[in-house]
Design an enzyme around this catalytic site. Structure first.
Site, PDB file in Angstrom:
ATOM      1  N   SER A   1     -27.230  23.919 -15.484  1.00 17.93           N
ATOM      2  CA  SER A   1     -28.628  23.518 -15.294  1.00 17.93           C
ATOM      3  C   SER A   1     -28.824  22.024 -15.539  1.00 17.93           C
ATOM      4  O   SER A   1     -29.670  21.397 -14.891  1.00 17.93           O
ATOM      5  CB  SER A   1     -29.544  24.327 -16.211  1.00 17.93           C
ATOM      6  OG  SER A   1     -29.176  24.164 -17.576  1.00 17.93           O
TER       7      SER A   1
ATOM      8  N   GLU B   1       0.831  -1.205   0.000  1.00 22.51           N
ATOM      9  CA  GLU B   1       0.000   0.000   0.000  1.00 22.51           C
ATOM     10  C   GLU B   1       0.857   1.243   0.000  1.00 22.51           C
ATOM     11  O   GLU B   1       0.552   2.238  -0.658  1.00 22.51           O
ATOM     12  CB  GLU B   1      -0.913  -0.005   1.233  1.00 22.51           C
ATOM     13  CG  GLU B   1      -1.925   1.141   1.291  1.00 22.51           C
ATOM     14  CD  GLU B   1      -1.437   2.376   2.028  1.00 22.51           C
ATOM     15  OE1 GLU B   1      -2.193   3.360   2.100  1.00 22.51           O
ATOM     16  OE2 GLU B   1      -0.288   2.371   2.528  1.00 22.51           O
TER      17      GLU B   1
ATOM     18  N   HIS C   1     -14.949   8.330 -10.666  1.00 29.86           N
ATOM     19  CA  HIS C   1     -16.114   8.772  -9.896  1.00 29.86           C
ATOM     20  C   HIS C   1     -16.383  10.242 -10.194  1.00 29.86           C
ATOM     21  O   HIS C   1     -15.529  11.098  -9.960  1.00 29.86           O
ATOM     22  CB  HIS C   1     -15.860   8.579  -8.405  1.00 29.86           C
ATOM     23  CG  HIS C   1     -17.097   8.396  -7.585  1.00 29.86           C
ATOM     24  ND1 HIS C   1     -18.017   9.398  -7.394  1.00 29.86           N
ATOM     25  CD2 HIS C   1     -17.585   7.305  -6.920  1.00 29.86           C
ATOM     26  CE1 HIS C   1     -18.997   8.947  -6.622  1.00 29.86           C
ATOM     27  NE2 HIS C   1     -18.764   7.681  -6.326  1.00 29.86           N
TER      28      HIS C   1
END
Length: 705
Positions: A594, A408, A654
């Site tokens: 919008s 890691e 994401h």
């Protein structure tokens, strides 16, 4: 240049935590808060919570912190972890990956003054009689993982925390950067981005140091003795760490987007690792370098940049000082080496619903008592708790998977490769990923998660006592620290690959507060002796964090209906939208958002509908409808990652949040739009309004009833 004699033998033998940067928490509120009171435990919860033993947590931490476990160097420790899980009823194995890593061979640094005299930092941490692992003959030198092999000699410039804005401030001050060496303070952006930014501005090397101004109130300047005699920072402590470009992509830099196996094709690693050498040093050995710049360039007080000035007795001037030359050498050994993830499984009755819980095992030093092995000790004790519940005949509704990640520290390598290998199964089945990295480095609880997990995550806190104050719950302590605000996930730990494949994620730990003993991040002094003497004597905070993680895992694995709060995600999307509008309004340009606002409204409608459907399924006890609802809740975030990766960093998919391109750790919301606006690229911003809206609409479609 000098070789590490004893260490070279270690690596010759072995060749054949966290990327997360540390920032202390603010002081707790002095306003007395009303305790919530401890919520009683159910019989199953009592078995789990009462299984935690401070003495065995101490034993597990001792084991992990008394042998070298640098990434790719300790298969025995991985197997030991799997064996403990097996003893507690998990089916355990090791998953192996063949990854690119590099290890230190030699390094040197010297400062030649204009008068010809020379200062040579040792680049070593002190050996302390009180702290036995600080003297181990196989202790790890100070170095940067994935750093560039090279030499550099030049005048040098202090660049603050090494953010792009710091370099831009220097350019405006007409401070020469081309061909110089950067001297940077830790803090702010991930260390690899400091080195990357230095190279982008034409600099040829980088030296990074820790400043005691970032240590909170427990400093020698405030009258506290330095470790080991007291809780303040030992002046020789050095922060090791990776210099991979974390905001570009994590994982093995030679296999972007696919798992690192024996026969995997290998890509050019240069987009994700530095092209100039770098070295970490202690603040004690940085002082002469900073002092040599006093009176040259612009004084730090006039630079007008955040946290440019630290707490050392120097002016933090930019330099350069004419004729003051730094000479640096960094020699690394590149290898393709196995790493090992330990994996333990309890099969649930619903095979298509899986909970994954993870902690990394590797550390930059022999110790790692906080990072990561406070979390590792908790994971062993968690497996013991579930083993005791299994012994009663209990079986989880959902499959539970424990993971002990290797590598890691180099760049989330073990978890990223594992997710890439098992991606199809994970995206079809995983309900959540729970991460514990630094389980305990202080007394201040920290919690970050995707918004739908906030309600269950905070409610479980009310079932756990927090050791700081009698009768105080974890929820009380966390609320005092955070004002009840759930943290947003960025990057820097092993939830990253899960989050950016649309899997609900959470990260928890207890961090250093401003009045806690100084946590020596990635230093030899993050040791068993420090933890047992200052960090968590008696291992009470380990037990509390472990009880919390175990109870949360129990509910996510066993509640009939997934206890997710989807309207909370709507609230978050709207809050992030208001922040985006403020960012746009701070410019002289206009941007039509919008479409994004409409997508959020569509998501809100679908989220409310599926929560109503959940209530209907429970009221009618309709098993088939319960499954439909659970799977919608399990899967909805897959929509957020369906619009393709962010510009120039495709790993991060994401659309709602990602690590900032110039932070590596801290999150940016609506990153495709926000970063385009900040770069004054409004055509790209408009494109990402559409792509972000598409991701949110797809999430809404998954939820639609």
């Amino acid at each position: 240049m000098h070789p590490y004699g004893l260490l070279s033998l270690l690596f010759a033998t072995l060749a054949c935590g966290c990327v997360r940067d540390h920032a202390f928490h603010r002081p707790r509120s002095i306003v007395k808060r009303q305790s919530t009171g401890l919520v009683p435990l159910t019989p199953d919860e009592a078995i789990l919570a009462n299984s935690f033993d401070n003495n065995t947590l101490n034993d597990w931490n001792y084991y992990y912190t008394h042998g070298v476990h640098l990434a790719g160097t300790n298969r025995t420790m991985a197997q030991w972890t799997a064996d403990r899980w097996s003893e507690n009823g998990f089916q355990a194995r090791l998953d192996e990956y063949l990854t690119y890593l590099n290890y230190p061979v030699s390094h040197s640094l010297s400062l030649t003054y204009p008068n010809g005299s020379v200062y040579k930092p040792s680049l070593e941490e002190a050996v302390l009689v009180e702290d036995e692992t600080s003297s181990y003959p196989d202790r790890i030198p100070t170095f940067h993982g994935y750093s560039f092999t090279g030499n550099a000699t030049a005048e040098y410039v202090y660049v603050g925390r090494g953010q792009v804005a710091d370099f831009e401030a220097l350019v405006k001050l007409n401070v020469p950067l081309e061909g110089k060496i950067a001297l940077a303070k830790y803090g702010g952006p991930f260390r690899g981005l400091k080195v990357k930014n230095a190279a982008l501005y034409g600099m040829i090397g980088a030296v990074l140091f820790t400043d005691p101004g970032d240590d909170g109130n427990i400093t020698e300047a405030n009258g506290y003795a330095a470790y080991p005699d007291g809780p303040a920072r030992n002046p020789t402590s050095v922060q090791r760490g990776s210099v991979q470009f974390l905001s570009t992509y994590p994982g093995d830099p030679t296999t972007p987007g696919y798992a690192s196996k024996q026969d995997s094709p290998r890509a050019d690693k240069s987009p994700a690792v530095p092209s100039i050498p770098s070295l970490p040093i202690s603040y004690l050995e940085a002082i002469p370098l900073l002092r040599a710049l006093d009176g040259f360039g612009t004084p730090g007080s006039q630079v007008n940049r955040t946290k440019w000035v630290g707490a050392l007795n120097v002016t933090y001037s930019t330099g350069p000082a004419p004729g003051a030359l730094l000479s640096m050498s960094n020699v690394m050994r590149d290898v393709m080496t196995p790493i090992w993830d330990a994996v333990g499984i309890i099969n649930g009755t619903n095979e298509d619903e899986v909970l994954v819980i993870g902690n990394h095992r590797d550390a930059w030093i022999v110790g790692g008592a906080a990072d990561p092995n406070s979390g590792s000790a908790v994971m062993v004790e968690l497996s013991k708790a579930f083993g005791k519940l299994l012994a009663t005949g209990w079986k989880p509704r959902r499959t539970i998977v424990l993971c002990s990640w290797d590598a890691e520290e180099y760049g989330l390598v073990g978890s990223t490769e594992w997710v890439e290998e098992h991606l199809d199964w994970l995206t079809k089945s995983t309900v959540a990923y729970l991460n514990i990295d630094v389980g305990v480095s202080g007394k201040s609880p920290g919690l970050s998660a995707t918004p739908e997990l906030g309600s269950i995550a905070t409610s479980i806190m009310k079932k756990v006592l927090w050791p700081t104050t009698p009768n105080e719950t974890l929820f009380d302590a966390w609320s005092a620290e955070s004002d009840g605000e759930l943290g947003i996930l960025g990057s820097g730990s092993d939830y990253t690959a899960f989050l950016h494949n649309g899997i609900s994620s959470l990260d928890v730990g207890a961090d250093q507060g401003v009045d806690d003993p100084v946590y020596h991040y990635h230093s030899n002094f993050d040791s068993y002796h420090w933890m047992s003497t200052y960090g968590d004597p008696g291992y009470h905070y380990h037990a509390a964090i472990g009880q919390y993680l175990t109870l949360l895992a129990y509910h996510l694995a066993n509640d009939e209906m997934l206890p997710y709060d989807l309207p909370a995600y709507t609230t978050a999307l709207r809050a992030y939208y208001e922040e985006l509008r403020a960012t746009v309004n701070s410019t002289s340009e206009t941007l039509d958002t919008s479409e994004l606002a409409a997508a959020i409204t569509q998501f809100e409608t679908s989220a409310n509908e599926v929560m109503a459907l959940k209530d209907q399924a429970v009221a009618t006890d309709d098993a088939a409808l319960k499954t439909v609802v659970n799977h919608k809740i399990r899967d909805f975030q897959r929509g957020f990652v369906s619009a393709g990766g962010l510009p120039d960093r495709e790993f991060y998919k994401h659309v709602v949040n990602a690590p900032g391109i110039d932070t590596g750790y801290a999150p940016t919301t609506y990153p495709g739009i926000t970063e385009a606006v900040e770069a004054s690229n409004f055509s790209r911003a408009a494109e990402w309004v559409s792509r972000t809206s598409l991701g949110i609409r797809k999430a809404a479609d998954i939820l639609k009833t």
